[in-house]
Structure formats: C-alpha cells, structure tokens
Design a protein around this motif. Sequence first.
Motif, mmCIF file in Angstrom:
data_model
loop_
_atom_site.group_PDB
_atom_site.id
_atom_site.type_symbol
_atom_site.label_atom_id
_atom_site.label_comp_id
_atom_site.label_asym_id
_atom_site.label_seq_id
_atom_site.Cartn_x
_atom_site.Cartn_y
_atom_site.Cartn_z
ATOM 1 N N GLU A 152 -20.987 118.247 94.938
ATOM 2 C CA GLU A 152 -21.405 116.862 95.171
ATOM 3 C C GLU A 152 -22.740 116.804 95.889
ATOM 4 O OE1 GLU A 152 -21.219 112.697 95.141
ATOM 5 O OE2 GLU A 152 -20.162 114.246 93.986
ATOM 6 N N GLN A 153 -22.919 117.728 96.833
ATOM 7 C CA GLN A 153 -24.195 117.777 97.543
ATOM 8 C C GLN A 153 -25.337 118.124 96.587
ATOM 9 O OE1 GLN A 153 -24.148 120.489 100.809
ATOM 10 N NE2 GLN A 153 -26.174 119.906 101.562
ATOM 11 N N LYS A 154 -25.088 119.083 95.691
ATOM 12 C CA LYS A 154 -26.103 119.443 94.707
ATOM 13 C C LYS A 154 -26.385 118.273 93.778
ATOM 14 C CE LYS A 154 -25.165 124.422 94.608
ATOM 15 N NZ LYS A 154 -24.706 125.560 93.758
ATOM 16 N N ARG A 155 -25.324 117.589 93.372
ATOM 17 C CA ARG A 155 -25.517 116.445 92.484
ATOM 18 C C ARG A 155 -26.352 115.361 93.150
ATOM 19 N NH1 ARG A 155 -24.000 111.576 91.603
ATOM 20 N NH2 ARG A 155 -22.746 111.541 93.499
ATOM 21 N N LYS A 156 -26.030 115.106 94.417
ATOM 22 C CA LYS A 156 -26.800 114.095 95.148
ATOM 23 C C LYS A 156 -28.250 114.549 95.316
ATOM 24 C CE LYS A 156 -22.961 112.080 97.751
ATOM 25 N NZ LYS A 156 -22.420 111.830 99.107
ATOM 26 N N ALA A 157 -28.422 115.833 95.616
ATOM 27 C CA ALA A 157 -29.792 116.341 95.768
ATOM 28 C C ALA A 157 -30.569 116.231 94.462
ATOM 29 C CB ALA A 157 -29.750 117.797 96.240
ATOM 30 N N GLU A 158 -29.893 116.550 93.369
ATOM 31 C CA GLU A 158 -30.556 116.429 92.067
ATOM 32 C C GLU A 158 -30.864 114.979 91.745
ATOM 33 O OE1 GLU A 158 -32.204 117.526 88.416
ATOM 34 O OE2 GLU A 158 -31.788 118.628 90.260
ATOM 35 N N ALA A 159 -29.927 114.108 92.044
ATOM 36 C CA ALA A 159 -30.174 112.688 91.800
ATOM 37 C C ALA A 159 -31.339 112.188 92.648
ATOM 38 C CB ALA A 159 -28.909 111.891 92.097
ATOM 39 N N GLU A 160 -31.378 112.628 93.900
ATOM 40 C CA GLU A 160 -32.483 112.226 94.765
ATOM 41 C C GLU A 160 -33.809 112.797 94.257
ATOM 42 O OE1 GLU A 160 -33.760 112.488 99.497
ATOM 43 O OE2 GLU A 160 -31.812 113.238 98.817
ATOM 44 N N ARG A 161 -33.749 114.050 93.827
ATOM 45 C CA ARG A 161 -34.976 114.651 93.301
ATOM 46 C C ARG A 161 -35.461 113.901 92.072
ATOM 47 N NH1 ARG A 161 -36.751 118.024 89.449
ATOM 48 N NH2 ARG A 161 -34.705 118.009 88.449
ATOM 49 N N ARG A 162 -34.524 113.598 91.183
ATOM 50 C CA ARG A 162 -34.900 112.881 89.971
ATOM 51 C C ARG A 162 -35.398 111.478 90.295
ATOM 52 N NH1 ARG A 162 -33.235 115.015 85.132
ATOM 53 N NH2 ARG A 162 -33.180 112.925 84.208
ATOM 54 N N ALA A 163 -34.798 110.869 91.304
ATOM 55 C CA ALA A 163 -35.267 109.532 91.692
ATOM 56 C C ALA A 163 -36.685 109.599 92.246
ATOM 57 C CB ALA A 163 -34.315 108.934 92.718
ATOM 58 N N LYS A 164 -36.898 110.654 93.039
ATOM 59 C CA LYS A 164 -38.239 110.836 93.588
ATOM 60 C C LYS A 164 -39.252 111.126 92.478
ATOM 61 C CE LYS A 164 -40.759 113.515 97.061
ATOM 62 N NZ LYS A 164 -40.658 114.596 98.074
ATOM 63 N N LEU A 165 -38.858 111.958 91.530
ATOM 64 C CA LEU A 165 -39.737 112.233 90.393
ATOM 65 C C LEU A 165 -39.956 110.977 89.548
ATOM 66 C CD1 LEU A 165 -38.393 115.707 89.225
ATOM 67 C CD2 LEU A 165 -40.584 115.221 90.330
ATOM 68 N N ALA A 166 -38.888 110.207 89.437
ATOM 69 C CA ALA A 166 -39.037 108.980 88.657
ATOM 70 C C ALA A 166 -40.047 108.046 89.293
ATOM 71 C CB ALA A 166 -37.689 108.285 88.511
ATOM 72 N N ARG A 167 -40.136 108.132 90.591
ATOM 73 C CA ARG A 167 -41.134 107.285 91.265
ATOM 74 C C ARG A 167 -42.554 107.847 91.074
ATOM 75 N NH1 ARG A 167 -36.979 107.223 95.165
ATOM 76 N NH2 ARG A 167 -37.995 108.895 96.351
ATOM 77 N N SER A 168 -42.630 109.184 90.789
ATOM 78 C CA SER A 168 -43.950 109.785 90.606
ATOM 79 C C SER A 168 -44.303 110.046 89.141
ATOM 80 C CB SER A 168 -44.056 111.094 91.380
ATOM 81 O OG SER A 168 -43.063 111.985 90.930
ATOM 82 N N TYR A 169 -43.278 110.024 88.271
ATOM 83 C CA TYR A 169 -43.493 110.197 86.834
ATOM 84 C C TYR A 169 -42.942 108.967 86.122
ATOM 85 C CZ TYR A 169 -44.685 115.143 87.427
ATOM 86 O OH TYR A 169 -45.301 116.311 87.792
ATOM 87 N N THR A 170 -43.543 108.653 84.998
ATOM 88 C CA THR A 170 -43.088 107.513 84.240
ATOM 89 C C THR A 170 -43.278 107.772 82.752
ATOM 90 O OG1 THR A 170 -43.281 105.115 83.977
ATOM 91 C CG2 THR A 170 -45.331 106.357 84.263
ATOM 92 N N ALA A 171 -42.607 106.973 81.940
ATOM 93 C CA ALA A 171 -42.774 107.080 80.485
ATOM 94 C C ALA A 171 -44.150 106.531 80.092
ATOM 95 C CB ALA A 171 -41.668 106.300 79.780
ATOM 96 N N PRO A 172 -44.741 107.061 79.024
ATOM 97 C CA PRO A 172 -46.080 106.594 78.640
ATOM 98 C C PRO A 172 -46.106 105.165 78.103
ATOM 99 C CG PRO A 172 -45.238 108.090 77.001
ATOM 100 C CD PRO A 172 -44.269 108.121 78.141
ATOM 101 N N LEU A 173 -44.963 104.649 77.586
ATOM 102 C CA LEU A 173 -44.870 103.293 77.055
ATOM 103 C C LEU A 173 -43.644 102.607 77.649
ATOM 104 C CD1 LEU A 173 -45.635 103.990 73.268
ATOM 105 C CD2 LEU A 173 -47.227 103.170 75.010
ATOM 106 N N ALA A 174 -43.779 101.333 77.833
ATOM 107 C CA ALA A 174 -42.645 100.584 78.366
ATOM 108 C C ALA A 174 -41.593 100.367 77.290
ATOM 109 C CB ALA A 174 -43.131 99.250 78.925
#
Length: 347
Positions: A201-223
Amino acid sequence: MPVVSEQPQGAEPWDEWNPTEESTRPLRGKHRIAKQRAGGVARGGAVLGVGMIAAVGAGGMATAQDKDPGAISVPDLDTAADTVRSIPDQLPDAEDLPGIGSLISDDADDPGSPDGADGSGDTENAATGGTNAGEALRARILAQAEQHRSTQDTEAREEAARQAANAAAEEAAKRAAAEEKQAKAERAREAAEAKRKAEAEQKRKAEAERRAKLARSYTAPLASFQLTAGFGQAGGMWQNDHTGQDFAAPNGTPVKAVHSGTIKEAGWAGSYGYRVVLKLEDGTELWFCHLSSMTKSAGDKVGTGDVIGRVGSTGNSSGPHLHVEVRPDGGDPVDPLPWLRAKGVDI
C-alpha cells in the motif's frame, strides 16, 4: 521313679519292695490325672494351644485339644498330683508371649469365654474354647491378610490414578505448547502478511504520488484527440515502419509542450512538414510534426502546457493530425505511449 523316704525312728521295719513285671505294669485306664481348671492351669492350656497354632497353622488347636493325653503311670499319685499342680505356676502367661498375647487377649479377658479368668467350665468346654480360639485366630489372620491385600489394591489404584493424571497433565501441556506454537506461527504469518500489505500500500501510494507529481509536470500534447497510427506500424505513407504516434484532431487544434525545456528547432522538415523539436533537461528530444503553424522559435524556453504550434496536415500527411516522436538523448525513437504513461500522462 519310685519315691524313697527314710523310715521313721521307732517304727516297724518296712517290708522290702521288689518291683516285678506285674507290679510295674502301667495302670492303664485306672489312674488318670484329672485336668485342673482352676487358676493358671486353664491359662497354661491356652498358652500351649496358641503356641501350637502358631507352629502348625490355624485350625490345628482343635486336634491338639482332642488328642488323648495318654496314660500316666505313677507310683506315688500324691507326689505326681503336686507336680502337675505346680506346672501352671511355671508357665508364662499368654499375654507375655511375643506376637501371641495381643491376638488372644480379648478372648482371654471375656468372662463368657470357655477359658475366662473365672476358671469356670469343664473339660469339654475347655476343648471347645481352644477350638474357638484357633478359629478366631485363623479368622484374624485372614482378615489381616485381606486388609493388607485391600490396602495394596488401594495403593495400586491410587498410583495408577496418579500416573494417569500425570500423563494427562503432560499430554495437556504438550498440546497447549503445540497450540501456542501454532498460534505464534499464525500470528507471525498474519504480521508478515500485514507488513507485506502495508508495504504494498505504501508503494502504491508512493507511485500514485509520483504519478500525480509527474502529471503536474507532464501533460498530453492535445486536450482532445483520437489515437490512429501507432509506433512500428507498417504502411505506404512512410518509407520505413512508423517511428511515432499519431493523434488525430481538427486542423488548428493547439499543440502543447509536454514538459518544460528549450526549443531546439522550429521550421520545415520535408516529409514531417512543419516541425518543432523540444529538448528536455535530460536530453530527450520530442518531435511535433505536420503542424499548420508554429508559435515558438529555436532557443525559446517553454514550460509544461505552453502552446508551441497548431495541428495541420503538412508534409507527407493524409489529413489533419499531430505526429509525435520521442528520442532519448536525440537518438533512435521509442514508443511515445509507454513513455508518456510512465510520466503520469493518462493516455
């Protein structure tokens, strides 16, 4: 032996007595010594009877009492009677005999017994009393043996019960120890499982947090888009296998920078049409191709989500779409979809 006494002085001389066969023949059946019942004689008979029982076993006294005492040949009856009378006084009391007196003391003291202290009763009663004493002694011996055997049986049963109780206690202790060991192992397993789940669960949360952080720094090229030709796909529109991922969208749709970086190139690229090359900080190059227009120039710094051009159909294109390529360190291309998804982009 005949009794010889001195002749009194002044008396006439006795005639000389010479014993003959006739005179020395036992007076069988004529002169019997009557059994005395007075005082110690009865007690002496009891003592002799009890001694005989102890020697030959219980029950023998009656035989001893019934036996004919035999004939006694005595020349001088008065002297013999005095000797017989003195025998009881020389015998010990039955109570003084070791191991015997305690067994018959009760019978001897009973006034109603044949050989009681009062000395009453005749010769027949004495024989009957001796027989009763022997039976009483035999009964007491049997009773003591039965009591001893009963005591041994009781002790054996108690010992067996103790051993059974000890065995049951040991078995219960072993069973309790085994159950405790099993329970301990179960608790350890549950703890390990809980730890594993907690870590997962800790790994899952860490991965989710990492992905959320990446999502804030990466985005799709088109909406808004639709995936069409994929990476490595063969077709007649390109010379080799497809080197990127096509995103179909209406002409003029804004194209956004996937991540912050520097515009390396912006211009015409032959079959790619108008192309913008965005270089990230780690050296990865992102190619945005077939643009209808470009809003950034080479050397510009851009951030995640900044508009860098618009969707078109320039170059070798069958219609409006955005062709995206990902080239780590500016080298050979890789599949854009796994790369974008690893950065937290939901595509």
